[in-house]
Write a protein that holds these residues in place. Sequence first.
Motif, mmCIF file in Angstrom:
data_model
loop_
_atom_site.group_PDB
_atom_site.id
_atom_site.type_symbol
_atom_site.label_atom_id
_atom_site.label_comp_id
_atom_site.label_asym_id
_atom_site.label_seq_id
_atom_site.Cartn_x
_atom_site.Cartn_y
_atom_site.Cartn_z
ATOM 1 N N SER A 355 0.841 -1.202 0.000
ATOM 2 C CA SER A 355 0.000 0.000 0.000
ATOM 3 C C SER A 355 0.870 1.243 0.000
ATOM 4 O O SER A 355 0.752 2.117 -0.864
ATOM 5 C CB SER A 355 -0.946 -0.012 1.211
ATOM 6 O OG SER A 355 -1.871 -1.068 1.123
ATOM 7 N N SER A 356 1.758 1.347 0.980
ATOM 8 C CA SER A 356 2.641 2.512 1.044
ATOM 9 C C SER A 356 3.754 2.255 2.036
ATOM 10 O O SER A 356 3.658 1.383 2.895
ATOM 11 C CB SER A 356 1.860 3.768 1.474
ATOM 12 O OG SER A 356 1.363 3.609 2.800
ATOM 13 N N SER A 357 4.831 3.057 1.905
ATOM 14 C CA SER A 357 5.934 3.047 2.859
ATOM 15 C C SER A 357 6.399 4.485 3.026
ATOM 16 O O SER A 357 6.516 5.225 2.038
ATOM 17 C CB SER A 357 7.098 2.175 2.371
ATOM 18 O OG SER A 357 6.716 0.819 2.260
ATOM 19 N N ARG A 432 15.592 -0.244 1.041
ATOM 20 C CA ARG A 432 14.881 -1.373 0.409
ATOM 21 C C ARG A 432 14.148 -2.164 1.483
ATOM 22 O O ARG A 432 14.746 -2.666 2.436
ATOM 23 C CB ARG A 432 15.874 -2.275 -0.328
ATOM 24 C CG ARG A 432 15.232 -3.374 -1.154
ATOM 25 C CD ARG A 432 16.286 -3.979 -2.075
ATOM 26 N NE ARG A 432 15.726 -5.005 -2.926
ATOM 27 C CZ ARG A 432 15.783 -6.312 -2.656
ATOM 28 N NH1 ARG A 432 16.389 -6.734 -1.548
ATOM 29 N NH2 ARG A 432 15.269 -7.189 -3.494
ATOM 30 N N ILE A 433 12.839 -2.284 1.299
ATOM 31 C CA ILE A 433 12.003 -3.044 2.215
ATOM 32 C C ILE A 433 11.428 -4.225 1.439
ATOM 33 O O ILE A 433 10.915 -4.053 0.321
ATOM 34 C CB ILE A 433 10.860 -2.175 2.783
ATOM 35 C CG1 ILE A 433 11.453 -0.984 3.546
ATOM 36 C CG2 ILE A 433 9.956 -3.003 3.685
ATOM 37 C CD1 ILE A 433 10.426 0.038 3.959
ATOM 38 N N VAL A 434 11.525 -5.438 2.011
ATOM 39 C CA VAL A 434 11.079 -6.647 1.328
ATOM 40 C C VAL A 434 10.046 -7.352 2.193
ATOM 41 O O VAL A 434 10.284 -7.617 3.380
ATOM 42 C CB VAL A 434 12.251 -7.601 1.043
ATOM 43 C CG1 VAL A 434 11.745 -8.881 0.374
ATOM 44 C CG2 VAL A 434 13.281 -6.918 0.158
ATOM 45 N N ALA A 435 8.882 -7.657 1.611
ATOM 46 C CA ALA A 435 7.841 -8.443 2.266
ATOM 47 C C ALA A 435 7.799 -9.820 1.632
ATOM 48 O O ALA A 435 7.718 -9.945 0.405
ATOM 49 C CB ALA A 435 6.487 -7.750 2.137
ATOM 50 N N SER A 436 7.853 -10.886 2.465
ATOM 51 C CA SER A 436 7.901 -12.253 1.946
ATOM 52 C C SER A 436 6.843 -13.104 2.624
ATOM 53 O O SER A 436 6.594 -12.966 3.832
ATOM 54 C CB SER A 436 9.275 -12.884 2.192
ATOM 55 O OG SER A 436 10.311 -12.084 1.667
ATOM 56 N N ASP A 437 6.224 -14.004 1.852
ATOM 57 C CA ASP A 437 5.379 -15.029 2.441
ATOM 58 C C ASP A 437 6.107 -16.362 2.290
ATOM 59 O O ASP A 437 7.328 -16.394 2.274
ATOM 60 C CB ASP A 437 3.986 -15.024 1.808
ATOM 61 C CG ASP A 437 4.038 -15.215 0.294
ATOM 62 O OD1 ASP A 437 5.106 -15.602 -0.223
ATOM 63 O OD2 ASP A 437 3.011 -14.961 -0.366
ATOM 64 N N ASP A 444 10.079 -3.045 -1.938
ATOM 65 C CA ASP A 444 9.656 -1.646 -2.036
ATOM 66 C C ASP A 444 10.877 -0.777 -1.781
ATOM 67 O O ASP A 444 11.504 -0.867 -0.722
ATOM 68 C CB ASP A 444 8.565 -1.352 -1.001
ATOM 69 C CG ASP A 444 8.230 0.128 -0.921
ATOM 70 O OD1 ASP A 444 8.444 0.829 -1.930
ATOM 71 O OD2 ASP A 444 7.764 0.567 0.152
ATOM 72 N N SER A 445 11.234 0.063 -2.750
ATOM 73 C CA SER A 445 12.390 0.952 -2.607
ATOM 74 C C SER A 445 11.962 2.415 -2.723
ATOM 75 O O SER A 445 12.700 3.258 -3.245
ATOM 76 C CB SER A 445 13.450 0.617 -3.669
ATOM 77 O OG SER A 445 13.895 -0.704 -3.552
ATOM 78 N N SER A 446 10.772 2.732 -2.248
ATOM 79 C CA SER A 446 10.230 4.082 -2.425
ATOM 80 C C SER A 446 10.657 5.052 -1.328
ATOM 81 O O SER A 446 10.510 6.271 -1.494
ATOM 82 C CB SER A 446 8.699 4.018 -2.466
ATOM 83 O OG SER A 446 8.182 3.563 -1.223
ATOM 84 N N VAL A 447 11.175 4.549 -0.211
ATOM 85 C CA VAL A 447 11.493 5.427 0.910
ATOM 86 C C VAL A 447 12.886 6.021 0.733
ATOM 87 O O VAL A 447 13.858 5.290 0.492
ATOM 88 C CB VAL A 447 11.401 4.664 2.247
ATOM 89 C CG1 VAL A 447 11.766 5.584 3.404
ATOM 90 C CG2 VAL A 447 9.998 4.105 2.432
ATOM 91 N N LEU A 448 13.009 7.359 0.864
ATOM 92 C CA LEU A 448 14.295 8.047 0.780
ATOM 93 C C LEU A 448 14.739 8.486 2.165
ATOM 94 O O LEU A 448 13.981 9.091 2.919
ATOM 95 C CB LEU A 448 14.188 9.271 -0.127
ATOM 96 C CG LEU A 448 14.110 9.003 -1.634
ATOM 97 C CD1 LEU A 448 13.937 10.305 -2.376
ATOM 98 C CD2 LEU A 448 15.344 8.288 -2.116
ATOM 99 N N VAL A 449 15.978 8.168 2.490
ATOM 100 C CA VAL A 449 16.563 8.556 3.775
ATOM 101 C C VAL A 449 17.990 8.994 3.513
ATOM 102 O O VAL A 449 18.663 8.464 2.626
ATOM 103 C CB VAL A 449 16.533 7.379 4.773
ATOM 104 C CG1 VAL A 449 17.256 7.747 6.064
ATOM 105 C CG2 VAL A 449 15.108 6.973 5.075
#
Length: 546
Positions: A355-357, A432-437, A444-449
Amino acid sequence: MSKPLGPGGVALLVVLAAALPVRCALLSDLSVIPNPFSPNGDGTYDQTVLSYTLSDSVWTVVAVEDTAGGTVRELWSGFQNAGDYGFAWDGRGTGGTVVDDGVYTFAATADEERRTLSVVLDTRAPEITGLSVTPSRFTPDGDGVSDSLFVRFVVSGAESGDLVTVDVLDDSESLVESLFQSTNAGSVSVTWDGMSGGETVADTTYSISVETLDAAGNGAMEGGIIDVDTDPPSIGSSAPDTTGIVATDTTTVTLTGWVYDRAGVDSLQYTADDSTWTRVSLVEHGSVPGAFTWSFDVSCPACTLDVAEESVGIRLRAYDGTLTADGKGHVNTDSSTPAPLEFDVYFDVAVPVLSSSSVTDDDSVYEPGETVTIETIWDQGGYNIDAFFYQIDSEFDEEGVTVSDFGNGSYEVTYTVSASNTYVPVGPERVRIVASDYFHSVADSSVLVSVEDTPASSSGFSVDRNSFDPGEGETVTVDPGDSSGAVEVDIYSISGALIVSLSAEAGSAVTWDGTNADGETVASGVYFLLTRVDGDEIVRKVAVVK
């Protein structure tokens, strides 16, 4: 007519008799060892030895004679001094061949004195005939079927004193259990209950050894192999983890594995509801006796793409086909060892949906030692969330990432930039955020820091404010200071999206009025100003407040 001797004559005879020498026996301590003997070349009792003691120096003859008194073989003829002597006989006659079995005489003659001893030559062992060992697959499990082993045979040609034994041996030929021992055996029948030392023996193969041994060392041996089998077959799956086999792109998964029993497998079955058991086809393993491979499909017709997880519980059981009370053989049940194979098949056909990060604290530029907090929202809870901060921390350690799952698809990720971090990015970097089942992974690499940058080399560089309200006509100005080249400013949202690119000639400032490339006023929030001037890249942040 002779006259009787008077008293004086009698005395004279006694004196004369006493004066004559009395000769002792020349031969004494005769023995034949071993007796009987067996000159058959097996290394046991292949020859016998006649021993005696000679008390004087005389001519002696030593020979072997048959029952008719004929000489079979002369062992010695010649002069011997007083002493102990021994002569060996290998059972051969004068012609060099072994004579027939029977009773022979050892004769020793010293001067006129002759002494004899009988010796038995025996090269034939008692015979074992009609040996049967049943059943060859022996199941001492107490169910009343094939619980006893039967050994039957006949010993012929045995004489009183000949030993007959029946033993159970393991693979190393060590004694497991002695079943029978007798010196007067003819027709023999022996049973075994599978016990040794008061306990049922382990499941494996054993040998039944029937042996005879006579006094001459002649022996015969017969035997058979038996398989003690009280355990059901072993079942295994080729899946790396039998607690979570996954079907991904379809609603059918193919399961494979092996089943093994030393004496063979009769059948393998599986169930998905603990009531209906389905037989699985087996293929004999080419190189492992008693092993078979299996393969079957498990389906989930109700699985749909919008359901993240469906599961089916599978149980496998195997029969070995031995004789048991129910006629089916030993089977894996809940109390069996080995146990039945149980595992879940997960039908995971849905992919995690983002959905979002976004960064949720009030500071998106971090110095070493500061904590980054990110909220990432997905379609459901229960995913495995990983976050990677390699771009902003030279000493990044995955163990330092903490993830909280709130159960509704919302996750909070926190990470503290290491105090020893030496990496300073020139602008915002993507986390980089990764969601796994069970099978799928979505990144998801949308977050800038960004971490705090080093001081700019351009003298006099400045940003006139860190917050402004475009609705009130306020702007923010980037002053390049004593720069000698053109100025470029790229403005990014906190999610990493490029809002607008601005530029100015050398020595000129750049002003942003809070609008995007389409001239629309941006939403309230934190924005990054990435300035390039004289080869430097300088990052500052500014908040749009409306």
